[in-house]
Design a protein around this motif. Structure first.
Motif, PDB file in Angstrom:
ATOM      1  N   PHE A 144       6.981 -24.976 -39.511  1.00  0.00           N
ATOM      2  CA  PHE A 144       7.093 -24.664 -37.412  1.00  0.00           C
ATOM      3  C   PHE A 144       8.398 -23.739 -37.176  1.00  0.00           C
ATOM      4  O   PHE A 144       8.836 -22.794 -35.914  1.00  0.00           O
ATOM      5  N   ALA A 177       6.166 -30.172 -35.939  1.00  0.00           N
ATOM      6  CA  ALA A 177       5.655 -28.693 -34.537  1.00  0.00           C
ATOM      7  C   ALA A 177       6.355 -28.858 -33.692  1.00  0.00           C
ATOM      8  O   ALA A 177       7.157 -27.442 -33.133  1.00  0.00           O
ATOM      9  N   ARG A 181       9.566 -25.433 -33.551  1.00  0.00           N
ATOM     10  CA  ARG A 181       9.124 -24.403 -32.837  1.00  0.00           C
ATOM     11  C   ARG A 181      10.105 -24.892 -31.741  1.00  0.00           C
ATOM     12  O   ARG A 181      11.222 -23.641 -31.515  1.00  0.00           O
ATOM     13  N   ASP A 259      -0.295 -22.073 -32.226  1.00  0.00           N
ATOM     14  CA  ASP A 259      -1.648 -22.491 -32.384  1.00  0.00           C
ATOM     15  C   ASP A 259      -2.954 -21.517 -32.884  1.00  0.00           C
ATOM     16  O   ASP A 259      -3.804 -21.199 -34.394  1.00  0.00           O
ATOM     17  N   CYS A 279      -1.011 -21.830 -36.150  1.00  0.00           N
ATOM     18  CA  CYS A 279      -1.307 -22.865 -36.899  1.00  0.00           C
ATOM     19  C   CYS A 279      -2.557 -22.893 -37.478  1.00  0.00           C
ATOM     20  O   CYS A 279      -3.008 -23.701 -36.325  1.00  0.00           O
TER      21      CYS A 279
HETATM   22  O1  AHR Z   1       1.196 -30.002 -35.957  1.00  0.00           O
HETATM   23  C1  AHR Z   1       0.528 -29.583 -35.284  1.00  0.00           C
HETATM   24  C2  AHR Z   1       0.444 -29.275 -33.999  1.00  0.00           C
HETATM   25  O2  AHR Z   1      -0.454 -30.568 -33.380  1.00  0.00           O
HETATM   26  C3  AHR Z   1      -0.265 -28.369 -33.320  1.00  0.00           C
HETATM   27  O3  AHR Z   1       0.014 -26.641 -32.636  1.00  0.00           O
HETATM   28  C4  AHR Z   1      -0.894 -28.632 -31.806  1.00  0.00           C
HETATM   29  O4  AHR Z   1      -1.853 -28.221 -31.183  1.00  0.00           O
HETATM   30  C5  AHR Z   1      -0.851 -30.274 -31.893  1.00  0.00           C
HETATM   31  O5  AHR Z   1      -1.542 -31.221 -31.722  1.00  0.00           O
END
Ligand code: AHR
Length: 326
Positions: A144, A177, A181, A259, A279
């Motif tokens: 991430f 995540a 990020r 995503d 992702c």
């Molecule tokens: O952990 C992955 C993240 O969780 C994704 O980016 C998101 O869309 C989801 O809900």
């Protein structure tokens, strides 16, 4: 290894019958058959298209025809529900526990209980912060922080000609995540004094909250020209809010998203989303592969990062859109 291999009751009865009748017909050779491998899967919820694709991937991989019995639990984005689900899995004596954790912290006690019960735990998608890594067997998921840095590199090389005023929509706070990020964006902010963070709030990875947040930004009259949205569903909500206010996504506001699900890639193609970092949700076969290794007495790497890509108008193709399974 699954705990209860046993022999076919039917074959046993046939053999007994043949013995009683004094039958000389050849008795079929007994073949051991394995009971289904029981997997308890605690899923975060159904907050996004990504999550639904992930659930489907797991359900397909752990099907009865593949030799599994899947016990699926949707935690509705609540860690306490996941902890309860894991305790239920332990109580039911599952062969494996698979956990897609909501947040990183708070798993030590329940994972120690799984360990004491001798049940291997596989973590998928997001990571956990465990007091020692013997509490889980292995992890597979996304880098991430790498995703966040990827987005920042693109912003650096494509938006350098103007000062950026960034609205940051975060995922659910404390999830890997979100942490990764956000950390990527923070690095970018610290090395680009001309980038200004004008708004930051969590939209919990949902479309409705993404829309609400951008509506709030617009109502407050905050001046911005970039939305850094930590998933595609919040981005869809943000786009609706912009359009409702008469703004053109991709022209008035540059949108960075995460995503790279199929609909989002269509929006990359039409120019509404400028950059989408992938992702990958298709973890079912990967986790199944890990379980098969463990069943065969092999080890699995402790940590596995899946390969991921990213797309902008220059790299997206109709063929790629066609082949996108989620
Ligand atoms: O952990 C992955 C993240 O969780 C994704 O980016 C998101 O869309 C989801 O809900």
């Amino acid at each position: 290894m699954s705990k209860h291999p046993r022999y076919s009751l039917t074959l046993l009865c046939l053999a007994l019958l043949a013995l009683l009748c004094g039958c000389t017909a050849p008795v079929p050779v007994e073949e051991p058959y394995k009971e289904a491998i029981v997997v308890g899967f605690s899923q975060v919820g159904a907050e996004s298209d990504w999550r639904n694709a992930n659930t489907l991937s797991m359900q397909q991989a752990f099907s009865a025809s593949n030799g599994y019995r899947l016990i699926f639990d949707d935690a509705q984005q609540k860690q306490e529900k996941q902890i309860t689900a894991i305790r239920n899995f332990i109580h039911q004596g599952v062969d494996y526990i698979v956990l897609a954790p909501t947040t990183e912290k708070g798993w030590d006690t329940v994972l120690a209980e799984a360990k004491a019960a001798g049940i291997p735990v596989i973590i998928v998608d997001r990571m956990i912060e465990a007091e020692n890594d013997s509490l889980f067997t292995c992890w597979i998921g996304s880098d991430f922080l790498g995703e966040g840095r990827n987005a920042v590199r693109w912003m650096d090389s494509h938006l350098e000609d103007r000062p950026l005023r960034i609205v940051h929509l975060q995922g659910n706070i404390g999830s890997s995540a979100q942490i990764g990020r956000t950390a990527g964006l923070n690095e970018g902010l610290s090395t680009h004094p001309e980038w200004e963070l004008v708004y930051r709030a969590s939209g919990d990875f949902t479309q409705a909250k993404g829309q609400e947040l951008v509506e709030a930004v617009l109502t407050q009259g905050i001046d911005f020209n970039v939305i850094f949205s930590e998933n595609d569903n919040m981005t869809y909500g943000a786009i609706d809010a912009l359009k409702n206010a008469g703004l053109t996504p991709g022209k008035d506001v540059t949108i960075i998203s995460f995503d790279a699900s199929r609909h989002a890639l269509e929006l990359v193609m039409s120019g509404e989303i400028s950059y989408d970092v992938e992702c990958n949700p298709l973890h079912g076969p990967r986790v199944e592969n890990i379980i098969q290794r463990l069943e065969s007495g092999l080890e699995s790497p402790k940590l596995t990062y899946v390969e991921e890509s990213a797309f902008d108008a220059a790299t997206i193709t109709p063929g790629l859109l066609e082949s996108r399974g989620y």
